[in-house]
Design an enzyme around this catalytic site. Structure first.
Site, PDB file in Angstrom:
ATOM      1  CE  LYS A   1       3.485   2.000  10.126  1.00 25.52           C
ATOM      2  NZ  LYS A   1       3.963   2.566  11.377  1.00 25.52           N
TER       3      LYS A   1
ATOM      4  CG  LEU B   1      -1.967  -1.081   1.687  1.00 20.69           C
ATOM      5  CD1 LEU B   1      -2.548  -1.252   2.668  1.00 20.69           C
ATOM      6  CD2 LEU B   1      -2.916  -1.171   0.374  1.00 20.69           C
ATOM      7  N   GLY B   2       2.064   1.608   0.292  1.00 14.65           N
ATOM      8  CA  GLY B   2       3.205   2.326   1.034  1.00 14.65           C
ATOM      9  C   GLY B   2       4.106   2.246   1.425  1.00 14.65           C
TER      10      GLY B   2
ATOM     11  N   GLY C   1       6.695   3.233   3.862  1.00 16.73           N
ATOM     12  CA  GLY C   1       7.437   4.718   4.414  1.00 16.73           C
ATOM     13  C   GLY C   1       8.844   5.001   4.856  1.00 16.73           C
ATOM     14  N   GLY C   2       9.524   5.858   5.655  1.00 18.11           N
ATOM     15  CA  GLY C   2      11.149   5.802   5.960  1.00 18.11           C
ATOM     16  C   GLY C   2      11.529   4.487   6.377  1.00 18.11           C
TER      17      GLY C   2
ATOM     18  CG  ASP D   1       5.244  13.120  11.492  1.00 19.13           C
ATOM     19  OD1 ASP D   1       5.328  14.431  10.535  1.00 19.13           O
ATOM     20  OD2 ASP D   1       5.244  11.966  10.625  1.00 19.13           O
TER      21      ASP D   1
ATOM     22  N   GLY E   1       9.777   1.168   6.530  1.00 21.26           N
ATOM     23  CA  GLY E   1       9.297   0.137   6.084  1.00 21.26           C
ATOM     24  C   GLY E   1       8.364   0.131   4.999  1.00 21.26           C
TER      25      GLY E   1
ATOM     26  CB  VAL F   1       1.800   0.254   4.051  1.00 22.92           C
ATOM     27  CG1 VAL F   1       0.622  -0.336   5.773  1.00 22.92           C
ATOM     28  CG2 VAL F   1       2.558   1.420   6.052  1.00 22.92           C
TER      29      VAL F   1
END
Length: 376
Positions: free
Chosen positions: A72, A49-50, A52-53, A167, A55, A57
């Site tokens: 995640k 799905l995406g 990140g910095g 954040d 790891g 998802v």
């Protein structure tokens, strides 16, 4: 061989720590790595799905319950990723609110760190605000802003400790099947006692959404999360990111500055997202934009509480009267080495910072230039 033994001891200690933290929570359960590997088709890239910095998802599906999940997977060897995993364990596992992404469980096996969340089929807010083929109607946008405020109120006032998220940004606001908004990604979050109100930490957050006092002093607080809410509120109304280096005019580079200038000139609605084609409630739009500016006030002492924000958004309190020109804060801080020596917190002696706001200065111009080079 000794290294392997040490690794085993470290892993066991970490497992015991994580298990202990989850036992304090009521809901999340422990999954096996095999269960999550099967659910995600062995973490196939097609299920991603995406990224990140720290790891990726992945979308997963449990056949037994016919339900989708989001997993995640923390990158191996990422020390910051492990810290964020532990932060999510200690904080989000204890929180329950309709406007927070629910943590369903966890797994730490074979040096894998995995967190399992409810699946949010409509993805993140930013994907709907900034992608050409996605368009959120005004009705959904205003409701999303209200949902976000409701989630923040719970974090700040609804629990035994104040949760400072650190954040808040549109890519961390997730949307469920019915476009209800939920705050996600608590990897940078910190618990703060209500009486203390803030915490001095290493710099964390995303440029453009970060309150000016965070960048200057490293101090995170309820007020800094309110600032970030204000930026997201303006993004929702304007359909623009907080920093736009491709803007036609220099005044339009920084979203808050641009909208505040229009507000002072009585032309606030010129900042509205043109993709809405004027299909919106003008009173609600003006309300959200002024609340956004109020929250993004450079002086943290002049920002509203999130409870005040909710009252205004719900038409239970009048709109604030803001200065026609955007104030710019000037900070008076002790030298960095003094802050390091006295780093116990902002409420103790030399570590306390004062601020005032004035017209644009060369020092604030320098900080603006720095933020432009470190945009998200």
């Amino acid at each position: 061989r000794k290294r392997n033994v040490d690794d085993g001891e470290d892993n066991q200690g970490f497992n015991e720590y994580i298990d202990d933290e989850f036992e304090k929570g009521a809901g999340p359960k422990r999954f096996t790595y095999k269960e999550l590997a099967q659910a995600t088709n062995d973490f196939n890239d097609d299920q991603k799905l995406g990224q990140g910095g720290f790891g990726g998802v992945y979308k997963g599906f449990f056949r037994e319950t016919s339900s989708y999940i989001a997993v995640k997977r923390v990158s191996k060897g990422s020390k910051q990723g492990i810290k964020e995993y532990a932060s999510e364990v200690t904080i989000i596992s204890r929180l329950r609110h309709r406007n927070l992404v629910q943590l369903l469980g966890w797994c730490h096996e074979k040096k894998e760190l995995l967190l399992v969340y409810e699946y949010m089929p409509n993805g993140s807010l930013d994907s709907h605000l900034f992608k050409e083929n996605n368009l959120l109607t005004w009705e959904f946008r205003f409701k999303i802003a209200q949902d976000l405020a409701s989630g923040l109120l719970y974090l700040q006032e609804g629990w035994e400790q104040c949760v400072v998220h650190r954040d808040i940004k549109s890519s961390n606001i997730m949307l469920d099947l019915n476009f209800n908004a939920k705050i996600g990604d608590f990897g940078l979050a910190r618990l703060v006692e209500h009486a203390k109100g803030s915490q001095t930490t290493v710099l964390a957050g995303t440029m453009g959404y970060m309150a000016p006092e965070c960048a200057t002093t490293g101090r995170a607080s309820k007020e800094s999360d309110v600032y970030s809410f204000g930026i997201v509120a303006l993004e929702i109304a304007c359909g623009r990111k907080p920093i736009s280096l491709t803007a036609k005019e220099e005044v339009q580079v920084y979203l808050v500055q641009w909208v505040w200038d229009l507000y002072g000139n009585g032309k606030l609605l010129e900042a509205v997202d043109p993709r809405l084609c004027r299909d919106f409630d003008e009173q609600q739009m003006e309300c959200l934009m002024i609340v956004g500016l109020w929250c993004a006030h450079p002086d943290e002492n002049l920002r509203p509480s999130i409870r005040q924000v909710i009252h205004v958004l719900n038409s239970e309190a009048p709109l604030p009267a803001l200065p026609p020109k955007m104030p710019v804060p000037t900070y008076f801080s002790p030298p960095a080495n003094m802050r390091a020596v006295n780093g116990a917190g902002p409420d103790k002696g030399p570590n306390k910072n004062s601020s005032s706001y004035s017209n644009f200065t060369s020092s604030s111009a320098a900080s603006s230039s720095a933020s432009r080079s470190n945009m998200p």
